[in-house]
Design an enzyme around this catalytic site. Sequence first.
Site, PDB file in Angstrom:
ATOM      1  N   GLY A 531       0.723  -1.156  -0.056  1.00  0.00           N
ATOM      2  CA  GLY A 531      -0.036   0.135  -0.072  1.00  0.00           C
ATOM      3  C   GLY A 531       0.835   1.127   0.010  1.00  0.00           C
ATOM      4  N   GLY A 532       0.289   2.560  -0.022  1.00  0.00           N
ATOM      5  CA  GLY A 532       1.227   3.652   0.121  1.00  0.00           C
ATOM      6  C   GLY A 532       1.781   3.833   1.316  1.00  0.00           C
ATOM      7  N   PHE A 533       1.633   3.360   2.521  1.00  0.00           N
ATOM      8  CA  PHE A 533       2.408   3.476   3.755  1.00  0.00           C
ATOM      9  C   PHE A 533       3.274   2.380   3.585  1.00  0.00           C
ATOM     10  CE2 PHE A 533      -1.835   4.814   5.646  1.00  0.00           C
ATOM     11  CZ  PHE A 533      -1.143   6.192   5.677  1.00  0.00           C
ATOM     12  N   PRO A 535       3.907  -2.382   3.189  1.00  0.00           N
ATOM     13  CA  PRO A 535       3.284  -3.689   2.931  1.00  0.00           C
ATOM     14  C   PRO A 535       2.411  -3.647   3.884  1.00  0.00           C
ATOM     15  CG  PRO A 535       5.488  -3.978   4.236  1.00  0.00           C
ATOM     16  CD  PRO A 535       5.360  -2.512   3.590  1.00  0.00           C
ATOM     17  N   VAL A 536       1.201  -4.745   3.792  1.00  0.00           N
ATOM     18  CA  VAL A 536       0.190  -5.201   4.629  1.00  0.00           C
ATOM     19  C   VAL A 536       0.318  -6.796   4.676  1.00  0.00           C
ATOM     20  CG1 VAL A 536      -2.469  -5.354   4.846  1.00  0.00           C
ATOM     21  CG2 VAL A 536      -1.097  -3.177   4.101  1.00  0.00           C
ATOM     22  N   LYS A 550      -0.850  -3.231   8.847  1.00  0.00           N
ATOM     23  CA  LYS A 550      -0.368  -2.345   8.285  1.00  0.00           C
ATOM     24  C   LYS A 550       0.787  -2.045   8.692  1.00  0.00           C
ATOM     25  CE  LYS A 550      -3.012   0.657   5.995  1.00  0.00           C
ATOM     26  NZ  LYS A 550      -4.082   2.042   5.878  1.00  0.00           N
ATOM     27  N   ASP A 647     -11.212   9.532  -0.253  1.00  0.00           N
ATOM     28  CA  ASP A 647     -10.461   8.749  -1.014  1.00  0.00           C
ATOM     29  C   ASP A 647     -11.216   7.418  -1.145  1.00  0.00           C
ATOM     30  OD1 ASP A 647      -8.545   7.733  -2.723  1.00  0.00           O
ATOM     31  OD2 ASP A 647      -7.286   6.855  -0.973  1.00  0.00           O
TER      32      ASP A 647
END
Length: 838
Positions: A531-533, A535-536, A550, A647
């Site tokens: 993801g944007g932050f 890995p998940v 997250k 979003d």
Amino acid sequence: MVVLLSKRRRFVLLVLAAFSLRLCFGEDRITFSTPIKDSETLLCKSGIFRFGFFTPVNSTTRLRYVGIWYDKIPIQTVVWVANKDTPINDTSGVISISDDGNLVVTDGRNRLVWSTNVTVPVAPNDTCAQLMDTGNLRLQDNRNKGEILWESFKHPYNSMLPRMNLRTDPRTGENLTLTSWRSYVDPSTGSYTVGLVSFPFPELLVWKNNVPKWRSGPWNGQVFIGLPEMDTLLNIDGFNLLNDNQGTVTLTYANDSFMYHFNLDPDGVIYQRDWSTSMNAWRIGARFPSTFCDAYSRCGPYGSCHTRGDPPCKCVKGFVPRNNTEWNARNWTNGCVRRAPLRCERQSNVSSNGGGGRGGKGDGFLKLQKMKVPVNAERSLANEQACPKVCLDNCSCTAYAYDRGIGCMLWSGSLVDMQSFLGSGTDLYVRLAHSELKSHSKRAIIITAPVVGVAFVAAVCVLLACQKFKRRPELEKDRSAELLFKRMEALTSGNESASNQVKLKELPLFDFQVLAASTDNFSLRNKLGQGGFGPVYKGKLQEGQEIAVKRLSRSSGQGLEELMNEVVVISKLQHRNLVKLLGCCIEGEERLLVYEYMPKKSLDAYLFDPSKQKILDWKTRFNIMEGICRGLLYLHRDSRLKIIHRDLKASNILLDENLNPKISDFGLARVFRANEDEANTRRVVGTYGYMSPEYAMEGLFSKKSDVFSLGVILLEIISGRRNSHKEENNLNLLAYAWKLWNEGEAASLADPIVFGECFAKEITKCVQTGLLCVQEVASDRPNVSTVIGMLTTENTNLPEPKQPAFIAKRGVSDAESSDQSSQKASVNDVSLTAVTGR
């Protein structure tokens, strides 16, 4: 000859077998040429509801009624009856389409027992009656795209099913109410009715022979404030009340399961029931009235009922029983009277006796906490600060209250139907003479103060002693947690989404080692996506609970602010259509968020994958659309915070094991103040294709910008296509949907996998709703509550949509979409763009 007889016998057996199958499984419709007899029934396509003749269980008579009931459960549960007051004495009845095109019930002598009784503008062979999966029986015009001529949902009896509504419209005279059976074995019209009243504030009432027996209290935009324990139930079950402030009020609800209903029983009690497969019985989730005090005006004027009181009825302070003998005999119907007259009353008496002057001190207010407010409130436009003065300046005003969803409420005359709640309730201010508001004597204060002081000192000493013997590691951990939360608050203090009302200390803190162990040290095989932050990962705690973790990448210079913002926002949200944040972890450089695990991943993983699209049939897609709307309504209106998501997109909609949708990723969400409707930012964030034009171009965002994103998602769900995908003539999805709408072919937008003629009308309505959401001008777009009403009610008179904002504005650099090539994460990526607004 023998061979011939054998063939005939086989033919007869085949015919009988086919006939018996029809008796067993039934068709879902009646036409002019296919009536049904007493021994036959209709079965809706889903197999949930059956329509035909029945005799109530345990009835001592053999009277036959025509109705709708739940199929395939052992307990006969009838939800609608046609000929409730005109039963047939034998099994000779027939249900058919008559010569005038109506659906009718006749007995063995061809006498009319019941009819839909509408004017049918077509020939009888052009109408049919169909039992829908919702339990709604419809009389339809087959020639005019299934136009509904009559439906049982508009003629309810004792049960309210999902997608039904209660409604009152004084302009048209429409009044949809529930009516009880006479008894549990007699479906004839009973004594109790439940319905809505609209003025001055919408309320739900139960009457017995037109006399009020119970009331819900006013609707404040979220709940009925006379039902203090209903907040959770109303959110879960998707209750919504539409009020046009012109007198028309509609109460609707939708549930994921149709094995669920509200029922007005013969004893005048409303029960909420859902079918439990494990218990093999109906579970009762709520009932109204539920306590002794819930009965209307139980304690009479100026009397307040206390469920745990003995006696339960008490006069409000400053009032005494009107009749002491009756009151002591536990007859409270005559209520209470003032002990001392109000100032206006005293002045009126002086004037009538020829006196004069304005002596005496002014009236004041007694605060009663956690109350069910009295009946017959009056509306005032005064704000919270001015509300007391408005009441005090009006001699006829006897009380006031203020609710943020309703505003200032005033009462004149006697205060009737008050109740003291143990949980939440409304603060009610009752007007009293000055003499009734005297404070405690100084002597009482002198005696009480030292006692309280000594008790306080003793309590402090005990707490200090306990703290001294705590283990040092635990103390250090508490200090560490405190520092972490202070750090989080500091990081979000300047964030435009931060809220001082949020208590971060209520959110559980996870140890990093616990999360590392649960994910097998963040192994690749447990990685769900990027993801944007960062890995998940999928994890499993020691107690067996599956989680999604997250983990913010250490090398990421982007996302810390958004991660903290998500903690602040989502830690206070609780709704079935929002993903649940279980906790967080901040240790050293590690920052992680822990969510409930969504086994079906995200919506886009099914919607845009040809191999998985077929899993989402039309009913499932409709439920997903409705669930997303419910979650968004909670964010915009029903939660304790007023939140704009910013979003909303298909990859941020997660699906649980039953394919129920949950909105996720609140890193970009913005908390609005109660009086704030729109905001401006120079940092535009979101995903191109889902952003509204006013947000992308000018940095303006509001609830209507979320509605635009919602409209895009609705059209994507209907079509199974991304908005970024180019259709014929290089049109994107919004432009293509607009083109089809103008050509009168809106239903053809639907994914071929789910399209069916029986759904064409509903699909067209959903396309129209989506187009209304994506209109270019924000003020033209409906609120989410209106969108839910459009989707869930049978109203076909929706506004004509205006041109959507499907033309790309080149004044802004193309915002990058963060949709990854592999959308597999249980908790999805956050999209980030940096566009300078004007």
